[in-house]
Design a protein around this motif. Sequence first.
Motif, mmCIF file in Angstrom:
data_model
loop_
_atom_site.group_PDB
_atom_site.id
_atom_site.type_symbol
_atom_site.label_atom_id
_atom_site.label_comp_id
_atom_site.label_asym_id
_atom_site.label_seq_id
_atom_site.Cartn_x
_atom_site.Cartn_y
_atom_site.Cartn_z
ATOM 1 N N THR A 7 -4.878 -2.561 3.939
ATOM 2 C CA THR A 7 -6.260 -2.275 3.595
ATOM 3 C C THR A 7 -7.180 -2.393 4.800
ATOM 4 O O THR A 7 -8.340 -2.043 4.727
ATOM 5 C CB THR A 7 -6.758 -3.236 2.510
ATOM 6 N N LEU A 8 -6.632 -2.896 5.917
ATOM 7 C CA LEU A 8 -7.419 -2.982 7.130
ATOM 8 C C LEU A 8 -7.024 -1.849 8.043
ATOM 9 O O LEU A 8 -5.899 -1.783 8.510
ATOM 10 C CB LEU A 8 -7.184 -4.323 7.829
ATOM 11 N N ARG A 9 -7.910 -0.942 8.275
ATOM 12 C CA ARG A 9 -7.578 0.203 9.110
ATOM 13 C C ARG A 9 -7.563 -0.212 10.576
ATOM 14 O O ARG A 9 -8.466 -0.864 11.053
ATOM 15 C CB ARG A 9 -8.601 1.315 8.896
ATOM 16 N N THR A 10 -6.512 0.175 11.241
ATOM 17 C CA THR A 10 -6.429 -0.117 12.669
ATOM 18 C C THR A 10 -7.253 0.907 13.442
ATOM 19 O O THR A 10 -7.713 1.893 12.898
ATOM 20 C CB THR A 10 -4.977 -0.056 13.155
ATOM 21 N N GLN A 11 -7.373 0.637 14.729
ATOM 22 C CA GLN A 11 -8.155 1.541 15.576
ATOM 23 C C GLN A 11 -7.581 2.941 15.512
ATOM 24 O O GLN A 11 -6.381 3.142 15.554
ATOM 25 C CB GLN A 11 -8.099 1.035 17.020
ATOM 26 N N ILE A 55 12.868 -2.177 -11.402
ATOM 27 C CA ILE A 55 12.810 -3.005 -10.193
ATOM 28 C C ILE A 55 11.357 -3.448 -10.053
ATOM 29 O O ILE A 55 10.457 -2.632 -9.901
ATOM 30 C CB ILE A 55 13.248 -2.249 -8.927
ATOM 31 N N ASN A 56 11.170 -4.757 -10.144
ATOM 32 C CA ASN A 56 9.807 -5.292 -10.110
ATOM 33 C C ASN A 56 9.257 -5.354 -8.692
ATOM 34 O O ASN A 56 9.970 -5.669 -7.735
ATOM 35 C CB ASN A 56 9.778 -6.691 -10.713
ATOM 36 N N CYS A 57 7.964 -5.080 -8.582
ATOM 37 C CA CYS A 57 7.266 -5.159 -7.305
ATOM 38 C C CYS A 57 5.853 -5.654 -7.561
ATOM 39 O O CYS A 57 5.138 -5.105 -8.412
ATOM 40 C CB CYS A 57 7.221 -3.796 -6.624
ATOM 41 N N THR A 58 5.456 -6.695 -6.858
ATOM 42 C CA THR A 58 4.076 -7.159 -6.911
ATOM 43 C C THR A 58 3.534 -7.226 -5.495
ATOM 44 O O THR A 58 4.297 -7.332 -4.528
ATOM 45 C CB THR A 58 3.955 -8.539 -7.575
ATOM 46 N N TYR A 59 2.247 -7.166 -5.381
ATOM 47 C CA TYR A 59 1.654 -7.136 -4.050
ATOM 48 C C TYR A 59 0.458 -8.075 -3.956
ATOM 49 O O TYR A 59 -0.145 -8.459 -4.967
ATOM 50 C CB TYR A 59 1.243 -5.711 -3.675
ATOM 51 N N THR A 60 0.132 -8.418 -2.731
ATOM 52 C CA THR A 60 -1.084 -9.165 -2.418
ATOM 53 C C THR A 60 -1.822 -8.376 -1.364
ATOM 54 O O THR A 60 -1.246 -8.040 -0.326
ATOM 55 C CB THR A 60 -0.752 -10.571 -1.873
ATOM 56 N N ALA A 61 -3.064 -8.062 -1.645
ATOM 57 C CA ALA A 61 -3.838 -7.285 -0.689
ATOM 58 C C ALA A 61 -5.321 -7.499 -0.938
ATOM 59 O O ALA A 61 -5.745 -7.706 -2.071
ATOM 60 C CB ALA A 61 -3.499 -5.806 -0.808
ATOM 61 N N THR A 62 -6.067 -7.431 0.131
ATOM 62 C CA THR A 62 -7.526 -7.422 -0.014
ATOM 63 C C THR A 62 -7.939 -5.957 -0.018
ATOM 64 O O THR A 62 -7.488 -5.176 0.805
ATOM 65 C CB THR A 62 -8.193 -8.144 1.155
ATOM 66 N N GLY A 63 -8.764 -5.596 -0.970
ATOM 67 C CA GLY A 63 -9.152 -4.195 -1.014
ATOM 68 C C GLY A 63 -8.266 -3.403 -1.942
ATOM 69 O O GLY A 63 -7.660 -3.925 -2.875
ATOM 70 N N TYR A 64 -8.132 -2.114 -1.645
ATOM 71 C CA TYR A 64 -7.452 -1.189 -2.560
ATOM 72 C C TYR A 64 -6.393 -0.388 -1.817
ATOM 73 O O TYR A 64 -6.647 0.729 -1.363
ATOM 74 C CB TYR A 64 -8.496 -0.267 -3.193
ATOM 75 N N PRO A 65 -5.196 -0.959 -1.713
ATOM 76 C CA PRO A 65 -4.145 -0.262 -0.950
ATOM 77 C C PRO A 65 -3.557 0.897 -1.730
ATOM 78 O O PRO A 65 -3.727 0.994 -2.947
ATOM 79 C CB PRO A 65 -3.096 -1.356 -0.771
ATOM 80 N N SER A 66 -2.863 1.784 -1.037
ATOM 81 C CA SER A 66 -1.983 2.747 -1.673
ATOM 82 C C SER A 66 -0.611 2.097 -1.791
ATOM 83 O O SER A 66 -0.237 1.263 -0.962
ATOM 84 C CB SER A 66 -1.883 4.029 -0.843
#
Lengths: 117, 113
Positions: free
Chosen positions: A95-99, A21-32
């Motif tokens: 990749t953007l941490r919330t408060q 099952i293919n999965c690709t992502y778009t993210a700024t930074g380095y997500p888990s």
Amino acid sequence: GDSVTQMEGPVTLSEEAFLTINCTYTATGYPSLFWYVQYPGEGLQLLLKATKADDKGSNKGFEATYRKETTSFHLEKGSVQVSDSAVYFCALSGTLRTQGGSEKLVFGKGTKLTVNP
Amino acid sequence: DSGVTQTPKHLITATGQRVTLRCSPRSGDLSVYWYQQSLDQGLQFLIQYYNGEERAKGNILERFSAQQFPDLHSELNLSSLELGDSALYFCASSPRGRWETQYFGPGTRLLVL
């Protein structure tokens, strides 16, 4: 913003077939990256995860490798069983941490897998 | 069984009405998350509470609100319901607000007629 794209289903296989099952992502930074599974009538369960590039997550015969160069996290299993029939979700932690330090979780739309005996 | 319970399992109501969904986290978990799962939008994060306080907000409409009580159970309130609010609403919990250790409940299926 961050997003996850996974192959559209449904996917129908015979028992003991190979699964991808293919999965690709778009993210700024380095997500888990994560794979969750939803069995019929149940909530989601964490199947496996990878927290950095080249990490391989594995569980119950499933595995996925975090590929930063191709921004992918494809799920594979060498020999599926009828009991693997479920909906599979690829997800990433934002990749953007919330408060407060919490990280937003972003899911793909899910891929329904049916395995026939 | 994840240890997270949600009530009710099914809910049928009319447009314009208000409903309350309830979630009890796993014993000892301090964080509760709410998600909406619909056919067109997929699985969307709504809101997170940690030990009684709002921690993170996602795609939650202003008509929706939530709270977490001192005993750590949580309620999601949906008001002025529209047909498009029909969905499966999941609650999840985790020990200390770490996303990768979330445990999901079985969900509440809401149908707005």
